[in-house]
Design a protein around this motif. Structure first.
Motif, PDB file in Angstrom:
ATOM      1  N   GLU B  28       0.842  -1.200   0.000  1.00 49.87           N
ATOM      2  CA  GLU B  28       0.000   0.000   0.000  1.00 49.87           C
ATOM      3  C   GLU B  28       0.876   1.249   0.000  1.00 49.87           C
ATOM      4  O   GLU B  28       1.875   1.307   0.708  1.00 49.87           O
ATOM      5  N   LYS B  29       0.425   2.239  -0.771  1.00 50.54           N
ATOM      6  CA  LYS B  29       1.142   3.510  -0.778  1.00 50.54           C
ATOM      7  C   LYS B  29       0.206   4.633  -1.195  1.00 50.54           C
ATOM      8  O   LYS B  29      -0.839   4.392  -1.782  1.00 50.54           O
ATOM      9  N   GLY B  30       0.606   5.867  -0.876  1.00 53.82           N
ATOM     10  CA  GLY B  30      -0.267   7.012  -1.115  1.00 53.82           C
ATOM     11  C   GLY B  30      -0.172   7.570  -2.526  1.00 53.82           C
ATOM     12  O   GLY B  30      -1.035   8.329  -2.944  1.00 53.82           O
ATOM     13  N   ALA B  31       0.877   7.213  -3.256  1.00 54.94           N
ATOM     14  CA  ALA B  31       1.044   7.761  -4.606  1.00 54.94           C
ATOM     15  C   ALA B  31       2.036   6.908  -5.387  1.00 54.94           C
ATOM     16  O   ALA B  31       2.892   6.235  -4.803  1.00 54.94           O
ATOM     17  N   GLY B  32       1.914   6.967  -6.712  1.00 58.97           N
ATOM     18  CA  GLY B  32       2.787   6.200  -7.581  1.00 58.97           C
ATOM     19  C   GLY B  32       4.257   6.557  -7.409  1.00 58.97           C
ATOM     20  O   GLY B  32       5.149   5.747  -7.688  1.00 58.97           O
ATOM     21  N   THR B  33       4.488   7.765  -6.923  1.00 54.48           N
ATOM     22  CA  THR B  33       5.859   8.208  -6.678  1.00 54.48           C
ATOM     23  C   THR B  33       6.560   7.296  -5.683  1.00 54.48           C
ATOM     24  O   THR B  33       7.775   7.133  -5.724  1.00 54.48           O
ATOM     25  N   LYS B  34       5.787   6.707  -4.766  1.00 55.03           N
ATOM     26  CA  LYS B  34       6.404   5.920  -3.708  1.00 55.03           C
ATOM     27  C   LYS B  34       6.757   4.502  -4.142  1.00 55.03           C
ATOM     28  O   LYS B  34       7.319   3.735  -3.360  1.00 55.03           O
ATOM     29  N   SER B  35       6.422   4.148  -5.385  1.00 55.28           N
ATOM     30  CA  SER B  35       6.900   2.857  -5.888  1.00 55.28           C
ATOM     31  C   SER B  35       8.414   2.950  -6.056  1.00 55.28           C
ATOM     32  O   SER B  35       8.934   3.991  -6.464  1.00 55.28           O
ATOM     33  N   PRO B  36       9.131   1.879  -5.733  1.00 49.81           N
ATOM     34  CA  PRO B  36      10.594   1.943  -5.932  1.00 49.81           C
ATOM     35  C   PRO B  36      10.969   2.208  -7.392  1.00 49.81           C
ATOM     36  O   PRO B  36      12.050   2.722  -7.663  1.00 49.81           O
ATOM     37  N   HIS B  37      10.055   1.886  -8.325  1.00 56.54           N
ATOM     38  CA  HIS B  37      10.317   2.178  -9.739  1.00 56.54           C
ATOM     39  C   HIS B  37      10.535   3.667  -9.946  1.00 56.54           C
ATOM     40  O   HIS B  37      11.179   4.086 -10.898  1.00 56.54           O
ATOM     41  N   THR B  38       9.945   4.469  -9.083  1.00 62.20           N
ATOM     42  CA  THR B  38      10.154   5.925  -9.169  1.00 62.20           C
ATOM     43  C   THR B  38      11.072   6.406  -8.055  1.00 62.20           C
ATOM     44  O   THR B  38      12.107   7.009  -8.305  1.00 62.20           O
ATOM     45  N   TYR B  77      -1.632   6.490 -13.267  1.00 61.58           N
ATOM     46  CA  TYR B  77      -0.757   5.960 -14.305  1.00 61.58           C
ATOM     47  C   TYR B  77       0.513   6.794 -14.255  1.00 61.58           C
ATOM     48  O   TYR B  77       0.488   8.008 -14.430  1.00 61.58           O
ATOM     49  N   GLN B  78       1.592   6.103 -13.981  1.00 64.20           N
ATOM     50  CA  GLN B  78       2.820   6.808 -13.662  1.00 64.20           C
ATOM     51  C   GLN B  78       3.889   6.547 -14.720  1.00 64.20           C
ATOM     52  O   GLN B  78       4.122   5.398 -15.106  1.00 64.20           O
ATOM     53  N   VAL B  79       4.533   7.632 -15.176  1.00 68.62           N
ATOM     54  CA  VAL B  79       5.645   7.509 -16.129  1.00 68.62           C
ATOM     55  C   VAL B  79       6.841   8.232 -15.518  1.00 68.62           C
ATOM     56  O   VAL B  79       6.694   9.328 -14.980  1.00 68.62           O
ATOM     57  N   LEU B  80       8.000   7.591 -15.563  1.00 62.77           N
ATOM     58  CA  LEU B  80       9.201   8.276 -15.092  1.00 62.77           C
ATOM     59  C   LEU B  80      10.308   8.104 -16.125  1.00 62.77           C
ATOM     60  O   LEU B  80      10.606   6.975 -16.533  1.00 62.77           O
ATOM     61  N   ILE B  81      10.859   9.235 -16.565  1.00 62.74           N
ATOM     62  CA  ILE B  81      11.920   9.173 -17.579  1.00 62.74           C
ATOM     63  C   ILE B  81      13.117  10.000 -17.103  1.00 62.74           C
ATOM     64  O   ILE B  81      12.974  11.162 -16.737  1.00 62.74           O
ATOM     65  N   LYS B  82      14.257   9.364 -17.110  1.00 64.86           N
ATOM     66  CA  LYS B  82      15.491  10.037 -16.676  1.00 64.86           C
ATOM     67  C   LYS B  82      16.586   9.793 -17.689  1.00 64.86           C
ATOM     68  O   LYS B  82      16.827   8.629 -18.009  1.00 64.86           O
ATOM     69  N   PRO B  83      17.288  10.817 -18.186  1.00 66.65           N
ATOM     70  CA  PRO B  83      17.019  12.231 -17.946  1.00 66.65           C
ATOM     71  C   PRO B  83      15.775  12.694 -18.689  1.00 66.65           C
ATOM     72  O   PRO B  83      15.357  12.055 -19.662  1.00 66.65           O
ATOM     73  N   SER B  84      15.205  13.804 -18.241  1.00 68.03           N
ATOM     74  CA  SER B  84      13.995  14.306 -18.885  1.00 68.03           C
ATOM     75  C   SER B  84      14.306  14.672 -20.329  1.00 68.03           C
ATOM     76  O   SER B  84      15.261  15.391 -20.596  1.00 68.03           O
ATOM     77  N   PRO B 152      21.067  12.992 -13.237  1.00 62.83           N
ATOM     78  CA  PRO B 152      20.216  13.912 -13.975  1.00 62.83           C
ATOM     79  C   PRO B 152      18.796  13.983 -13.390  1.00 62.83           C
ATOM     80  O   PRO B 152      18.435  13.194 -12.539  1.00 62.83           O
ATOM     81  N   VAL B 153      18.045  14.919 -13.935  1.00 58.20           N
ATOM     82  CA  VAL B 153      16.680  15.153 -13.464  1.00 58.20           C
ATOM     83  C   VAL B 153      15.713  14.219 -14.197  1.00 58.20           C
ATOM     84  O   VAL B 153      15.804  14.046 -15.407  1.00 58.20           O
ATOM     85  N   SER B 154      14.815  13.626 -13.428  1.00 57.83           N
ATOM     86  CA  SER B 154      13.762  12.799 -14.026  1.00 57.83           C
ATOM     87  C   SER B 154      12.520  13.645 -14.251  1.00 57.83           C
ATOM     88  O   SER B 154      12.264  14.583 -13.502  1.00 57.83           O
ATOM     89  N   ILE B 155      11.763  13.292 -15.272  1.00 54.34           N
ATOM     90  CA  ILE B 155      10.434  13.876 -15.422  1.00 54.34           C
ATOM     91  C   ILE B 155       9.429  12.794 -15.021  1.00 54.34           C
ATOM     92  O   ILE B 155       9.545  11.644 -15.417  1.00 54.34           O
ATOM     93  N   GLU B 156       8.494  13.200 -14.184  1.00 53.77           N
ATOM     94  CA  GLU B 156       7.449  12.274 -13.750  1.00 53.77           C
ATOM     95  C   GLU B 156       6.126  12.768 -14.321  1.00 53.77           C
ATOM     96  O   GLU B 156       5.786  13.944 -14.210  1.00 53.77           O
ATOM     97  N   ILE B 157       5.407  11.869 -14.963  1.00 50.55           N
ATOM     98  CA  ILE B 157       4.089  12.208 -15.497  1.00 50.55           C
ATOM     99  C   ILE B 157       3.085  11.292 -14.815  1.00 50.55           C
ATOM    100  O   ILE B 157       3.231  10.068 -14.861  1.00 50.55           O
ATOM    101  N   THR B 158       2.116  11.882 -14.145  1.00 50.39           N
ATOM    102  CA  THR B 158       1.130  11.081 -13.434  1.00 50.39           C
ATOM    103  C   THR B 158      -0.262  11.407 -13.949  1.00 50.39           C
ATOM    104  O   THR B 158      -0.740  12.530 -13.782  1.00 50.39           O
TER     105      THR B 158
END
Lengths: 713, 295
Positions: B28-38, B77-84, B152-158
């Protein structure tokens, strides 16, 4: 003459940053040009969510040559017997000129060797290439970010650069990790109305070229378009649009090609409190609400949104927005109904879960404290039992709405919802009004609470914050005032003044402080710091808001005179009235005359022992008088006493001033008349008696002000 | 387009773009950001591209299924791309096209919205994306994670999946969403909303939850000492969710609240540092490939 264009293309900038950035350029760009001796005819600043631009017209193509003069060694050291010395040779070499170019000229400190040189101006293009990156990276703002794999920081990622000097690309580069941005003439048009890149032929064509690509780069143009379109849109539905300046400014920087669109919602939602409907529209959706007519408070079931989309698609866009506002209003309806299922008082205990400040506990605890303070204020003001009952009820309920769903969703409705819910719970009108009013004023220039109950609860709330935070030693410093203590103290003063409350702030602060000290150890010096803080606020409000001269403010607050400082906090109205009155006296010329009379007496009286508070003439011994002038002054002072008392009691200091003016000739006679006396008589009793006469005069004047602090003239 | 078709379309779109399509993380988690994938992958120099659906739990948002827009369990629906990437906004707009939303027909706006999660020492800047006035997506350039600078900086799209699909289907209640053409979102989740709201607000046992928090915290501490990154991270997630449950019960007093958040943050920082050290020791294996998941 050349025209230069710089456009910094970005991802969508925060609306507030667009204005801030252009404001910074307005000062930094002309300065950096004039520092390099570059003149201009006109500079235009442009900005949209996706670009910041500057167009500089009338630049020279070449920097003008500059004459430069370099001072070398003293002539005596440089030439001996007409022959150049090592010093002269070394100087000429260092400056890269032949010996013949050295000139000898006199200065204040004797003759010196000089070299006069002309520095050839550089091409403007070259200078600009160097300056532009500084203009970009020199911008400052909140929460700058990095992107990609670079170190560059900006409000949002920079994606393209256009730099043109007339029709030529001016080379400018910005490095960000593996990406190097190089200037070009290629800009971007509107995201959907002109998806193709835009080529700018000439720097002077910038705004028209972009306008053809559906981007209005001039914020003032966009703002007036939005204003006009919104007015027209409201007229089309026989309404009047509420256009708040801050929302207009924000919306202006949310779009590149504005189109006003009218949307509607179910009139059933108009049974919600209008503040709820308006907040949803303005703060959350950036819509302009529509009233029945100008000045009316009645909302129409419409909104106006400023779209950045294709005007031909306005119907789709309106329908989408209508669904959003419907959902939001349905949310509002849900919260409003759910919140009213239980009486407002039910929420008080839930304030336990809302932090006021980590070391001070919850808002629930604050409510208890402010209730007690409100009671202390009520006692001080001798309020009736009914008023005290209302005050206690309002104090208990004033924060309850913070844990309702509506305020959880729309924090800006705090107080407003409390009032509605109080009425719905059958609370007295006076209590409900006080709940919304106790937050007033919300800022400088805002309304003040009108009801006595609201005033008292508002004062209590702020005094609790001030005392509590000060007791933790968290004093505001310079620009850091996280608890808005300055605003709180200003509110205490303004409410007391406007409501004309006989508040003894000095006593109150001590009572509240003592209560805090019962619960935990507090450093005693902090109460003094709080006093000083209030005195500073008093000073600032009197000087800045009431335009009273600084020395007159000193005269009522006392320069290094704790007696005045204390007295100021005993009665805030009195200190204000005395300050205003002194300013009137100065403006009408009375002050100058008084000043002479009082200060002469005061200076001498300082050598006596009379207590500064003493006003009674009973300690004067007429049997020691040697001259009628003493008797005359004595009698004048006996007559002065009731005037002083009356002035103090009614805060009508004109009485005192008139009386003082009347005895001025008597004082002159005492000092300089035919029957004048020498105050510093050799007989100690006679001397003290005369000093006491002067001391009394001084003390009467002190009831108005410390004349010693007044600057003559 | 029904709910599962939206997910499938986004998988297809981002998979084609080159993202690893990951599966929801089973804690359980409060947001997709908290998945280790992000949360973990945003740390350190290694490139990364991932997309996944993440179920999220926010116990205090429960409304017993009575509010058409608010639920204590939903999907991101979570997308994480590094570097942005430089053209990430255009790529995102293409993803809307894939869902049948032509940007040309609408008013799409990127409105400033910065994100911060103090409890895990993370923040970034970005926008909420408005589609005709409706917030459908959150965009964030990650600046810090677990107290570490992202470089580098990641871009997160939720994407808010329910919100977006409600828009696509033109329905006004989350429970009326068509999950498939036959089954609604309400059929799947309404009863759970009612029961879990009851659990979150009434039936959970605070004593047990306090005990659990303590146990998870001890466990996390023990695992951090043994440098077991993922197991420690999982215990931290459990702490965080247990805290949220306690919060919903309204049993965390003010002073405790700050302390609890501080405790979670300190563990999040430790695990972030541990992860970075571990990847460094491994020689940052993903740096070898040109693209995120190629290695």
């Amino acid at each position: 003459m050349a025209t230069f264009l710089l456009e910094v293309g970005t991802e969508e900038l925060p609306a507030s940053f667009v204005g801030e950035a252009l404001e910074q350029w307005r000062s930094s760009v002309p300065m950096s040009l004039s520092d390099r001796h570059l003149t201009t005819e006109a500079i235009d600043y442009y900005g949209t969510p996706r670009r910041l631009a500057v167009v500089i017209a009338g630049l020279p193509t070449q920097q003008p040559d500059q004459d430069e003069e370099i001072k070398g060694p003293p002539a005596q050291a440089a030439f001996q017997n007409g022959q150049p010395t090592k010093a002269a040779i070394g100087f000429a070499q260092k400056q890269g000129v032949p010996l013949e170019a050295l000139e000898i000229r006199p200065t204040d400190k004797g003759e010196f060797v000089f070299v006069r040189r002309t520095i050839a101006g550089r091409p403007v293009a070259e200078i600009l290439s160097g300056l532009v990156p500084q203009w970009i990276t020199g911008l400052e703002g909140k929460r700058f970010a990095r992107w990609g794999d670079g170190e560059l920081k900006f409000s949002r990622p920079i994606r393209w650069l256009v730099a043109l000097l007339d029709d030529q690309i001016l080379p400018v580069t910005l490095h960000n990790g593996s990406v190097t941005l190089t200037s070009d003439r290629i800009s971007q048009g509107h995201r959907v109305l002109h998806p193709q890149p835009v080529s700018i032929a000439h720097a002077a064509d910038y705004d028209t070229t972009l306008r053809n690509a559906y981007v209005e780069v001039d914020p003032s143009q966009r703002r007036s378009q939005i204003q006009h379109q919104t007015t027209a849109a409201a007229e089309s539905i026989q309404g009047w649009a509420v256009v708040s300046p801050s929302l207009l400014a924000e919306v202006t920087n949310l779009v590149e090609y504005p189109t006003a669109i009218v949307g509607k919602f179910d009139p059933e939602f108009l049974t919600l409190p209008p503040e709820v409907v308006t907040t949803e529209m303005e703060s959350h959706q950036r819509y302009f609400p529509v009233l029945k007519s100008e000045g009316s408070t009645e909302l129409l079931p419409y909104f106006i949104t400023i779209s950045n989309g294709d005007p031909a698609k306005s119907a789709i866009i309106a329908a989408g927005n209508e669904r959003v506002i419907r959902a939001r209003l349905a949310d509002g309806r849900f919260f409003y109904d759910a919140d009213r299922l239980v009486p407002l008082a039910t929420y008080v205990d839930r304030l336990e879960s809302v932090t006021f400040q980590a070391d001070l506990g919850s808002v629930r605890a604050k409510v208890d404290r402010l209730g007690k303070i409100a009671g202390q204020i009520a006692t001080q003001l001798h309020l009736s039992e009914t008023e005290q009952t209302y005050i206690q009820r309002a104090a208990l309920l004033c924060k309850a709405d913070l844990v309702t769903q509506m305020v959880g969703e729309f924090p800006e409705l705090q107080g407003v919802m409390g009032q509605k819910y109080a009425l719905a719970s059958g609370e007295p009108e006076a209590v409900a009004t006080a709940i919304v009013e106790h937050y007033l004023p919300k800022g400088a220039g805002d309304h003040l609470p009108q009801s006595l109950i609201g005033q008292v609860v508002g004062l209590a709330d702020r005094l609790d914050t001030l005392v509590s935070i000060f007791s933790l030693g968290m004093l505001p410093t310079g620009s850091s005032d996280p608890f808005a203590l300055r605003r709180a103290a200003n509110a205490v003063l303004n409410i007391t003044w406007t409501a004309d409350l006989a508040l003894n702030l000095h006593q109150l602060l001590h009572l509240v402080w003592a209560d805090v000290a019962k619960t935990r150890t507090v450093e005693a010096s902090l109460i003094a710091a709080l006093h000083d803080f209030f005195l500073q606020r008093l000073r600032s409000l009197l000087q800045d808001d009431r335009a009273i001269d600084y020395d007159l403010v000193n005269a009522v607050l006392g320069e290094n005179d704790p007696e005045y400082a204390e007295r100021a906090l005993y009665d805030l109205r009195d200190v204000r009235d005395r300050a205003l009155f002194l300013q009137t006296l100065r403006n009408n010329g009375t002050l100058a005359t008084l000043y002479e009379t009082v200060n002469r007496a005061t200076r001498l009286a300082a050598q006596g022992t009379l207590d500064t508070q003493h006003l009674d003439s009973n300690l004067i011994r007429p049997d020691l008088f040697q001259q009628p002038s003493e008797q005359a002054l004595y009698e004048a002072l006996v007559h002065l006493a009731p005037q002083t008392q009356a002035a103090q009691a009614t805060r009508d200091y004109q009485k005192l001033v008139t009386a003082l003016a009347q005895i001025a000739p008597t004082v002159s006679r005492f000092f300089d008349g035919d029957d004048s006396v020498l105050v510093m008589d050799s007989d100690p009793d006679v001397r003290q008696n005369r000093l006491n006469l002067l001391g009394l005069l001084r003390n009467h004047a002190r009831v108005l002000a410390d004349f010693g602090a007044i600057v003559k003239g | 387009m029904n709910f599962q078709a939206v997910i499938a379309t986004l998988h297809q779109f981002w998979g084609t773009y080159g993202c690893l399509i990951a599966q929801p993380y089973d804690i359980e988690k409060g947001a997709g950001t908290k998945s280790p994938h992000t949360f973990l992958r945003a740390i350190g120099p290694e490139p990364w591209r991932v997309a996944y659906v993440e179920p999220c739990r926010r116990p205090t948002d429960g409304r017993y299924g009575e509010n058409p827009n608010r639920v204590q369990h939903y999907y991101q629906y979570q997308v994480l791309i590094k570097p942005s990437p430089d053209n990430i906004q255009e790529i995102y707009l293409d993803s809307l096209r894939a869902l049948g939303v032509q940007p040309e027909d609408h008013d799409i706006r990127f409105v400033e919205d910065n994100w911060e999660d103090a409890a895990v020492g993370a923040w970034g800047v970005g926008w909420e994306v408005w589609l005709d006035g409706m917030e459908v997506t959150q965009f964030t350039y990650f600046q810090q994670c677990g107290g570490l600078d992202c470089h580098p900086v990641s871009i997160e799209i939720t994407y808010g999946l329910e919100r977006l699909t409600m828009y696509l289907q033109g329905v006004n209640s989350i429970f009326d969403l068509g999950w498939t053409d036959e089954v609604t979102y309400g059929d799947v989740h309404l009863q759970g909303e009612i029961e879990n709201s009851t659990y979150n607000f009434e039936a959970s046992d605070p004593e047990t939850l306090f005990t659990l928090f303590k146990l998870y915290e001890q466990e996390a501490g023990r695992l951090l000492e043994r440098a077991l990154v993922l197991p420690a991270f999982e215990q931290i997630l459990k702490c965080s969710h247990t805290f949220n449950l306690l919060d919903a019960r309204g049993v965390i007093s003010v002073t405790e609240r700050t302390r609890y958040i501080g405790r979670v943050r300190s563990m999040a920082r430790q695990v972030a540092q541990l992860y970075l050290k571990q990847r460094e020791a491994m020689g940052f294996p993903l740096l070898k490939g040109e693209h995120g998941n190629a290695a």
